[in-house]
Structure formats: structure tokens, C-alpha cells
Design an enzyme around this catalytic site. Structure first.
Site, mmCIF file in Angstrom:
data_model
loop_
_atom_site.group_PDB
_atom_site.id
_atom_site.type_symbol
_atom_site.label_atom_id
_atom_site.label_comp_id
_atom_site.label_asym_id
_atom_site.label_seq_id
_atom_site.Cartn_x
_atom_site.Cartn_y
_atom_site.Cartn_z
ATOM 1 N N HIS A 129 -2.044 -11.719 0.695
ATOM 2 C CA HIS A 129 -1.211 -11.298 1.553
ATOM 3 C C HIS A 129 -0.880 -10.010 2.181
ATOM 4 C CE1 HIS A 129 0.783 -12.414 -1.508
ATOM 5 N NE2 HIS A 129 1.838 -11.406 -1.145
ATOM 6 N N GLN A 130 -0.704 -9.348 3.192
ATOM 7 C CA GLN A 130 -0.444 -7.746 3.667
ATOM 8 C C GLN A 130 0.937 -7.767 3.749
ATOM 9 O OE1 GLN A 130 -2.887 -4.549 5.052
ATOM 10 N NE2 GLN A 130 -1.414 -5.331 7.151
#
Length: 171
Positions: A129-130
Site C-alpha cells: 500500500h502507498q
């Protein structure tokens, strides 16, 4: 109560202790929280947008109001495991998230990044996840360092509504 008051206000956030200590409540769901969000409704899961390969979700424990994450649907841990389509959509959704947040809350800057692996600081290392964190001058203080507490001035549901509405307007 004994002693002299210290003149400080108190921000009581007992619901955060499980997060701080890493303890999971007995009734906590098992499995990957990012994979579970795919099956939940948008508002319940705090999902702002669902793309073809990735989705955008509010962070349940935000650093600031509007703290978003871009997650691939596939359960992969490393950025190097992304397909070209996943990588490209993550980049496009990050740009769009910045435009939406600019419209909703006019941040003065952003922190954007991916923490990889436990050693890299990933809270959920098993699912890539960013983070997209909006920032403002003076938005941080001593609370996180001294009190292990973060004061967030906007409720998650209010943030979800504002960001989701703006996302649909395609900013």
C-alpha cells in the site's frame, strides 16, 4: 487528587491503546485488512475509489485528515511484484488523490511513500500500500513524540464523505 494541577489539557484516546501496544481485541477479524476491504461496502471500509487494479482508501489511523492509501487488489507484499498495470494505476491514482485533496483541504505539501517489509516500517507488510499524507505548516507537535497520541481534527466519516464527493466530481 493529590498535587497541583499542571495546567495541561488532556486528550483521552483509550480506543488507540490496542493499536499502540499491538494487542488485537478478541473479536478482531482475522486475515488481511486490505483484502477484507474489497468485500466491504465503500463507506464501511472507508474506500474512496475502486479502480481496475487498485483501490483508494482512507487510513483508519491517519497522520492527518485525508491520509489516503492506494492498494492493489492482489495480495502482494513488494512493489517489485506489481504488474505494469498495477504500477501504472497506483501512480495515476496517487496523482488523482493529490488533486482531490488539493480541492478538499488545500494542503501545503504531501508525504508520499511505500514502507516495505517489517524492517522498513510497514504496519501491514503482507499487502502493498502507498501512503498519500496531506501536510500543512505546523500540523505536527509534541503529542506523537511525548504522548504517543495524534490529534486529528476531523472525524473519519466526515473526511470520507468530503473526499468521496470530490473524487466523484473528478478533480
Amino acid at each position: 487528587m493529590a498535587g497541583e494541577p499542571d495546567g495541561l489539557e488532556r486528550l483521552w484516546t483509550p480506543h488507540r491503546m490496542a493499536y499502540i501496544t499491538g494487542d488485537k481485541p478478541a473479536d478482531a477479524p482475522s486475515g488481511c485488512p486490505f483484502c477484507r476491504k474489497v468485500e466491504e461496502g465503500d463507506r464501511e471500509a472507508l474506500v474512496v475509489h475502486r479502480g481496475e487494479h487498485c483501490y483508494v482508501v482512507l487510513n483508519l489511523y491517519p497522520y492527518n485528515p485525508g491520509h489516503l492509501m492506494v492498494c492493489p487488489y492482489r495480495h502482494i507484499a513488494w512493489y517489485t511484484e506489481c504488474t505494469e498495470a498495477e504500477r501504472d494505476e497506483m501512480a495515476a491514482l496517487t496523482q488523482r488523490a493529490m488533486r482531490v485533496l488539493a480541492h478538499v483541504s488545500a494542503p501545503q505539501g504531501y508525504n508520499i511513500g511505500i514502507n516495505q517489509g517489517d524492517a522498513g516500517g510497514a504496519g501491514i507488510a503482507a499487502h502493498l500500500h502507498q501512503h498519500i499524507v496531506p501536510r500543512w505548516e505546523g500540523d505536527t507537535n509534541f503529542l506523537p513524540i511525548i504522548g504517543r497520541t495524534k490529534a486529528v481534527p476531523q472525524l473519519l466519516d466526515d473526511t470520507w464523505r468530503r473526499v468521496s464527493d470530490a473524487w466523484r466530481e473528478d478533480h
